[in-house]
Every structure is written in C-alpha cells, then in structure tokens.
Design a protein around this motif. Structure first.
Motif, PDB file in Angstrom:
ATOM      1  N   LEU B 260      33.002 -22.213  19.887  1.00 55.73           N
ATOM      2  CA  LEU B 260      33.391 -21.731  21.215  1.00 55.73           C
ATOM      3  C   LEU B 260      34.383 -22.669  21.894  1.00 55.73           C
ATOM      4  O   LEU B 260      35.302 -22.224  22.588  1.00 55.73           O
ATOM      5  CB  LEU B 260      32.135 -21.571  22.084  1.00 55.73           C
ATOM      6  N   GLU B 261      34.208 -23.979  21.677  1.00 56.63           N
ATOM      7  CA  GLU B 261      35.171 -24.926  22.244  1.00 56.63           C
ATOM      8  C   GLU B 261      36.582 -24.610  21.759  1.00 56.63           C
ATOM      9  O   GLU B 261      37.543 -24.666  22.518  1.00 56.63           O
ATOM     10  CB  GLU B 261      34.816 -26.362  21.849  1.00 56.63           C
ATOM     11  N   VAL B 264      37.887 -21.238  23.319  1.00 50.18           N
ATOM     12  CA  VAL B 264      38.258 -21.414  24.717  1.00 50.18           C
ATOM     13  C   VAL B 264      39.596 -22.155  24.832  1.00 50.18           C
ATOM     14  O   VAL B 264      40.431 -21.836  25.675  1.00 50.18           O
ATOM     15  CB  VAL B 264      37.091 -22.157  25.414  1.00 50.18           C
ATOM     16  N   SER B 268      42.924 -20.412  26.429  1.00 51.18           N
ATOM     17  CA  SER B 268      43.553 -20.952  27.633  1.00 51.18           C
ATOM     18  C   SER B 268      45.051 -21.156  27.439  1.00 51.18           C
ATOM     19  O   SER B 268      45.786 -21.372  28.397  1.00 51.18           O
ATOM     20  CB  SER B 268      42.876 -22.260  28.026  1.00 51.18           C
ATOM     21  N   LEU B 291      32.656 -19.299  31.541  1.00 46.35           N
ATOM     22  CA  LEU B 291      33.840 -19.203  30.701  1.00 46.35           C
ATOM     23  C   LEU B 291      34.456 -17.820  30.849  1.00 46.35           C
ATOM     24  O   LEU B 291      33.762 -16.812  30.710  1.00 46.35           O
ATOM     25  CB  LEU B 291      33.460 -19.465  29.243  1.00 46.35           C
TER      26      LEU B 291
END
Lengths: 332, 332
Positions: B260-261, B264, B268, B291
């Motif tokens: 997930l890091e 994301v 972004s 998020l």
DNA sequence: CTGAAAGCGCTTACAG
DNA sequence: CTGAAAGCGCTTACAG
C-alpha cells in the motif's frame, strides 16, 4: 525418524561414529582445521549431524565459553514505525557483525523493563541497549554491577552513554512549521496545544521546551491548559481532547504517532475538523502525509543512531555522554 | 562498587555467607521453603544477592533443569501493525503464562529463517512458532527432529498445526467491496488490479482466488496482466505500477500495507489519481481510512489467532490441521 | 534445618 | 591426527 524425547548430543554422535566427543565438538564449532582433524572425519560428523537434526545446546556451549556474543535490546513497543525500525535494523546489523541479538519489548513499564534487563543479563548478554526506557539509570546500575555494558538509546540516562534525537531542535522547527501554516492557511496565530508523552520522560520535556521556545520567539504566550501530557496512548490523547470542540482555527503539536492516532480519531468526530485544524507530529509514519490538517512530521534518524550505538558496543570505559542526532523534518 | 570482571556466582555468595552453594541456590530459585531453609538464611542470601547485583546464569540453570519454558517465535518484519501486534502480544501473553518468549525477525528470507530456527532450538526453546515463514515445513522438520514443538502462524505448512486468516473469504469480501465502490463512486465496472505478495506464498494464492471469485460472480474477466505479484516491498509495488497512468476510472486490490505504501506513492504522482482510483487493502493500518481512494481494509484478528496458538503450545500430538480465523472488514 | 556430590552438554588446554 | 580429563555455574536427589 527418531522417537527419543532427549535431544542428540555430541556424545551420541561420537558413539555412533566411533570418534571422541572432543573431535566431534571441534568439527561442529569450526575449530577442526587448527586441531588438524581429518577432512574425512569432519565430513562424516557433519553428515550424521544433519541426518540426526543435531542442534547444539547453546546453554552448555555458552557456559563453557568466555564470550557469549549476545547483544540485548529492550524497546517499549513494536506498534509504530520508529521502534519497529529500531528493533528490525538492530537485529539485522548485529547479525551482520556476527553478534547474537535478543530484543524484547517492555510496554513502557518500569518493572517489566527492569525484569527484562535482569533476564537478559542472566542470558549472559555482553551489552544491553535500553531503548526508550523509563528508568535507564536503574538498568545501567544493574548492568554495571554484573559487569555488563549498558547503552541508552532514544531516552538518555546519566550513567551510560546515550544516543538520542535532538528533541529540542526538532520540536522547535516543527512548532515553527505548524505556527507558519496556521497563519498561512487559517489566517490564525495563537498558542498551539501540545498532546501526548510523559513529563517524566526527557524527550517530552525537551520537546516541550522547543515548543515553548518557538512560541516565545513570536511573542505568543502558552497557557498551561494547552499542555496535554498524560501518557503515550491513543486513547489518552483522544480523551484529553474530548471536550475541546474548536469553532475557530487552532493548531496542535502531536508528540508521537501513537498520540496522533488519538488526535485523528478526535478530529474525525468534529463537524468541520479538517478545515479548522492544523497539526504536526514528532515521529514519522508512511501514511502521515494523507492525514487532513497534518502539515509535517519529524522523522528521527534511526540509521545514524544505530551507527553510534554499534560504535559504542564492545568499547571499554565509554563516558556517559549524550550524543544528539538531528531529525529530519518532512513537510507536507 | 565491585571491579572484578567475573560475574558473581552462588559460590561467591555462599562463601561470603558461610553457607553452602546448595542452600543459596534453593533460596535463589524459590525452592527454599520445601527444603526447609531458615527464613533467616533466606533473608541474608537475598540481601547479599541484591547488594552484589547477582544475576543468575541462565545457561547453567537451564543446562541442569529439565524444562526451559522458552517459547520462540520468528516473524518476517516489524514494519507494519500486523506483525508488530503479533510480536508484542505474543511476548505479553507468554510472560503472563510464566513462559519466556524470544522473538526474532527474519526478513522473509528462507535462509535467515532456517538459521534463526536452528538458533532458537539451540537455545532449548520448547516450542517454535513460525509466523509468516516462507518455508515452514523445513522448519517443522528440523524442530521435530530435535524434539521441539512447531506451530505455524499466518502462513500454513503441511507438517505442523497452522493458525491463519481465512484469506479466501477475506479477499472475496474485500474485492466485492472495491467492485461495489468503483461502480457507485466512479460509475465503472471492470477488472481490478491485484498488487503485492508472492505467488510462492499460500496467503497470496488464496487471496488471489478470492479476488478472482469475486470477479467471476459478476462475470468480469481478469486479464493476467492485471496480476502484479512480485514481492512485498513498497518499491516493488510502485515500480510495477510505474507505467500505468490511468486516464479512466480504475480499481486495485492491495495485498498488505507495505504494498500500500507503494500504491499510495504511485497514486500521489498522478495528475488526478484520487478522483479516478479506488482500492482496498488486505491488512489494517490505523491511518488507512484517510488515504484518498481507500474504500476499506481487511483487519486480521491477531488476538483470536494467538488464542489458538497458545491453546496449542505444550500439547502433545497436535495434528497438522489448518485453523482459519475470519478477518474483519473495515469499511471507509 | 543444611551440605557433599553428581551431572547437565559442551570447550579447551594437554598429552600422545 | 585424536582422546581423556577438567571445569563452566547451576540443580537436585541423597544423606545427615
């Protein structure tokens, strides 16, 4: 396919091979070339050891040896990135150096900490790193009485070298950032609230000083009621904020990502929390940049802190000095 | 204030007290009432032991004793809430039961895992819990050969009891949620992308099956190119997505908070990532609800998993069955 | 109420 | 090239 309950020992192997325990021992611990054991015997020993699933009895080995090579660490919690990184990287680096790391977590409880320290010394640890310990000096005294090296990390003590973050400087800069953003984005200037931590803990005190210094340089007075320091848990932070329901712009200094969980829970229950509130947090989290109102996080430098810790491990006569490591401000 | 390099032993204490090592030992390990040592001597022993900073040599004690009471756990990483919770709660519960926990993290590296298992067996652990191990059966075989109990957690094995999440069911429900939200919020229906994990790992396979089943029940075909499974790291996830720049609505199933890091970070960097993308994640994080585009997280039930693990510890002849624990869907 | 003695499984000079 | 022996610091029957 063995069915015995007893584990295999070097005597079992020796008997089965018609060799002596001494030779088996030498092969198993790698000293066999200097003892000039035949490669042939060495090979037979290794083969049988693998077949039997032999695992050396560390207790017996350590009892006889002079050095244990064990380096121990206590850490308060594993529930955030900071301490998780410390534990993980400590283990990794210790192994790279041929040391045996043992890490245990002690819940910020002084009694648990001390008992864990005693237990780790009992395991013949040669060095104990007390990370974020509530009473590091008590642990240091105990270690020194037992001839064990002690090092403090994250929270400093008086009696052993301490590797910590530069909390004052970090808090000063983080507070400046929050104040700036409140002004720029909310058109508001005033005293922030400080949420989380413990007044008995050096870091909280140093950060509070940085927090106050940043206010002072702008001539902002901080009322005592803005200091919400009663522990690290998320629930505590949320409870302390419960009856604060801002209707005008406001800002917060959040001391740790754990307190941040509480702040965020509180904020999400407010009708227009995101628009009125700006905050920053001392400690970094990978998802922090997405939190509404979060203007920045102060990331502590775990790698450099561990550089210094490993520099100290094994050194004789290390002075009880405090080594301060700068933090890095992440601006969102 | 002692200066010797040697640690204090029961012999030192005995000499200083004019008592025998046997008596000192009995006092120190609490068997003195049944040995009917005088309370007076007991008190003198305790007093001197404290003054001297005596710490028992666990190695010697364990070598002589029958039971070690050590329960060991290996865990892949400490860098997310799931494994952090497991490690922390395991230690806490073991201590409550009077057991001695030793936890070590092994970076999802099969060799490190096996070496750690060997080391823990060498420490006379009576039970080894392999959490998220890449090759649990190899570890189980080794443990059993040494007469040590083995239990798998999080990832199952064939040769020891396994306590795991119900990954298929969890993934099925999470996928349904993501598909629903894509339809409701983006007016889009289509195949999601599956990001993160390893195909050699049972959980990833089971989750992928749940993912596919949820598509199938809606008659949606999943092209192979939508399956982005090449490891757990954030960097990998980000790299796999790098040249996917959606200009129309799309959705993702994210396998673990670590992937997930990466998701994301990728999102972004997109011009209008937040508006076009919906995703859900298998694993929970306290900040996940903030998020952009995250519709829900599947929280694994660590407490109940540990209930079952501790239920198994110490039991003889435990069958190699798989115990599946339901997960809880957090909807945002 | 207390002590002498054996032994846990290794390691390591020492002797051959 | 290899083995016999002592000893690490405890625990625990056993004898008194």
């Amino acid at each position: 396919m063995k069915k015995e309950t007893k584990r295999t020992t070097i005597y079992d192997l020796a008997t089965r091979l018609g060799a002596s325990p001494s030779s088996v021992s030498a092969v198993l611990n790698g000293t066999w070339k200097k003892r000039r054991i035949s490669a042939k015997l060495a090979e037979r020993v290794m083969k049988l050891a693998n077949e039997e699933g032999y695992a050396m009895n560390t207790q017996a080995s350590l009892l006889r040896r002079e050095k244990s090579n064990i380096v121990a660490m206590i850490v308060p919690k594993y529930d955030n990135r900071y301490f998780g990184d410390i534990a993980e990287k400590f283990e990794h680096r210790a192994r790279e150096l041929g040391l045996i790391p043992i890490v245990t977590c002690t819940q910020r409880d002084p009694e648990l900490e001390f008992n864990a320290a005693r237990e780790l010394v009992s395991y013949q640890a040669e060095c104990l790193i007390a990370t974020g310990a509530t009473d590091p000096d008590r642990i240091t005294d105990f270690c020194h009485a037992a001839g064990v090296q002690a090092i403090n990390m994250d929270l400093p003590g008086e009696k052993a070298p301490s590797v910590i973050s530069d909390n004052f400087e970090g808090a000063l800069n983080l507070t400046r950032l929050i104040l700036d953003r409140c002004q720029q984005e909310l058109g508001w200037e005033g005293a922030l609230r400080f949420v989380g931590g413990r007044l008995s803990d050096h870091n909280t005190v140093a950060r509070l000083e940085g927090f106050k210094a940043a206010h002072q340089e702008r001539g902002i007075d901080v009322p005592e009621s803005n200091i919400l320091i009663q522990g690290y848990s998320a629930q505590t932070a949320q409870r302390l904020l419960a009856d604060f329901q801002p209707t005008a712009p406001t800002g917060l200094f959040v001391n740790s990502t754990i307190a941040l969980e509480g702040v965020v829970a509180w904020q999400s229950r407010l009708p227009n929390g995101a628009e009125l509130i700006r905050y920053g947090c001392f400690d970094w989290d990978p998802f922090g940049s997405f939190l509404p109102g979060n203007v920045g996080m102060m990331e502590q430098n775990v790698d450099i802190m561990l550089d210094h810790v490993f520099e100290l491990i094994g050194k004789k006569e290390t002075p009880a000095e405090v080594i301060k490591i700068p933090c890095e401000l992440r601006v969102y």
